[in-house]
Design a protein around this motif. Sequence first.
Motif, PDB file in Angstrom:
ATOM      1  N   THR A  16       0.747  -1.020  -0.026  1.00  0.00           N
ATOM      2  CA  THR A  16      -0.152  -0.149  -0.012  1.00  0.00           C
ATOM      3  C   THR A  16       0.857   1.394  -0.118  1.00  0.00           C
ATOM      4  N   GLY A  39      -4.934   4.640   1.589  1.00  0.00           N
ATOM      5  CA  GLY A  39      -6.029   4.597   2.413  1.00  0.00           C
ATOM      6  C   GLY A  39      -5.979   5.629   3.404  1.00  0.00           C
ATOM      7  N   LYS A 101       0.000   0.900  13.453  1.00  0.00           N
ATOM      8  CA  LYS A 101       1.063  -0.113  12.891  1.00  0.00           C
ATOM      9  C   LYS A 101       2.135  -0.295  14.176  1.00  0.00           C
ATOM     10  N   TRP A 125      -5.333  -6.952   5.802  1.00  0.00           N
ATOM     11  CA  TRP A 125      -4.468  -5.601   5.664  1.00  0.00           C
ATOM     12  C   TRP A 125      -2.990  -6.032   5.740  1.00  0.00           C
ATOM     13  N   ASN A 175     -10.168  -3.436   6.191  1.00  0.00           N
ATOM     14  CA  ASN A 175      -9.180  -2.932   5.170  1.00  0.00           C
ATOM     15  C   ASN A 175      -8.682  -4.223   4.487  1.00  0.00           C
ATOM     16  N   LYS A 239      -8.097   7.324  10.965  1.00  0.00           N
ATOM     17  CA  LYS A 239      -9.034   7.551  10.142  1.00  0.00           C
ATOM     18  C   LYS A 239     -10.130   8.271  10.306  1.00  0.00           C
ATOM     19  N   TYR A 325     -13.017   1.855   1.569  1.00  0.00           N
ATOM     20  CA  TYR A 325     -12.600   1.058   0.379  1.00  0.00           C
ATOM     21  C   TYR A 325     -13.491   0.093  -0.489  1.00  0.00           C
ATOM     22  N   ARG A 375      -8.093  -3.141  -4.719  1.00  0.00           N
ATOM     23  CA  ARG A 375      -9.018  -2.411  -3.791  1.00  0.00           C
ATOM     24  C   ARG A 375      -8.722  -0.888  -4.457  1.00  0.00           C
TER      25      ARG A 375
END
Length: 400
Positions: A16, A39, A101, A125, A175, A239, A325, A375
């Motif tokens: 990603t 994203g 993360k 993910w 995700n 997010k 998504y 995606r």
Amino acid sequence: MSFLSATLSRVKPSPTVAVTTLANELKAKGRDVIGLGAGEPDFDTPAHIREAGKRAIDEGKTRYTAPDGIAELKEAICAKFKRDNGLDYSPEQVSVGTGGKQILYNALMATLNPGDEVIIPAPYWVSYPDMTLLAGGEPVFVEATLENAFKITPDQLEAAITDRTKWFIFNSPSNPTGAGYTRDELKGLTDVLKRHPHVWIMTDDMYEHLAYDGFEFCTPAQVEPALYDRTLTCNGVSKAYCMTGWRIGYAAGDAKLIAAMRKIQSQSTSNPCTISQWAALEALNGPHDFIAEHNAVFKRRRDLVVEAMNAIDGITCPTPDGAFYVYPSIAGLIGKTSAGGTTIDSDEAFATALLEEKGVAVVFGAAFGLSPCFRISYATSDDALKEACGRIRDFCNSLS
Ligand code: GLU
């Protein structure tokens, strides 16, 4: 190269991040590229949160903090879990890290021994398997098929559990698919987990607030209190609060696990950015009305993209419950050839040719462990989405 560690040879760079970087590089070179890879919300961080960050700088809140977060933020996180999820946590059960993360990475590093298994529903993910591998564990994939709305069943989970299973990673809304588990569906999974006391549950609730059509978010420790002691409930401000670059994620769970994660953080990055922590505190404690406004926009864009994708011959695109998504299947296009001469023998070939020939950047499904799909992140302007969907349609129609 032998200079590099053997562990590193087990992992690949984040796809990603790679797609987003490539799209930005092409744009910088003057190419007309629409990036649907990243994203992240296209909205700015709300003003009151930005102000809190600026205030932190002006007030000199710029020094080291405790390695896993300031007490004020941990209190706000406890209040959030109580308010939104009915979960009681105390500050010593809370860890704050540099993005979701780092939280997931710390938890896996703190717990995995060679050969330990981590059950990961696919599509997943991109970073769950590679973080597992970095920590010495073994990812075990359970396929969440398009036919089952990209969700796994209790029987599938049961069949995947072994004596070596350490974690089950649960992400809803998901995700990359946006699929969300209803309370009943999640209860089916937690009933299985209840029977296997050696399995811990790691949730990724990053898309909690991004849900549409009345979808009701729920998280495992809330649905099954018997799992509370062995659940690490992970979340973050990236997010819902449009704070991806501020890098603040957090988790709550068993205090011994949290202490182990703190040990790793104290010997690696130390505290997450002090200014971001104060901004995150404002995000959690401040007004939330902008989230509903953003969600109305996201829902409109979701509907626009789902309709556009389903209108293309060879593409099937389920309607997601949340996140930003969609995950269309291109099963009907495999084996065709693009106008530029590329054989579409995989979703990676599809995404590469789409970028080269039409300037639309998407992430190929193999990166998420379920093919042949791709995606789209629809967290971008309506105009860009309409243009991108038109280009995807033209690209697919030109396949022979
Ligand atoms: N979670 C986002 C995505 O999937 C951010 C990129 C990443 O860190 O993977 O695009």
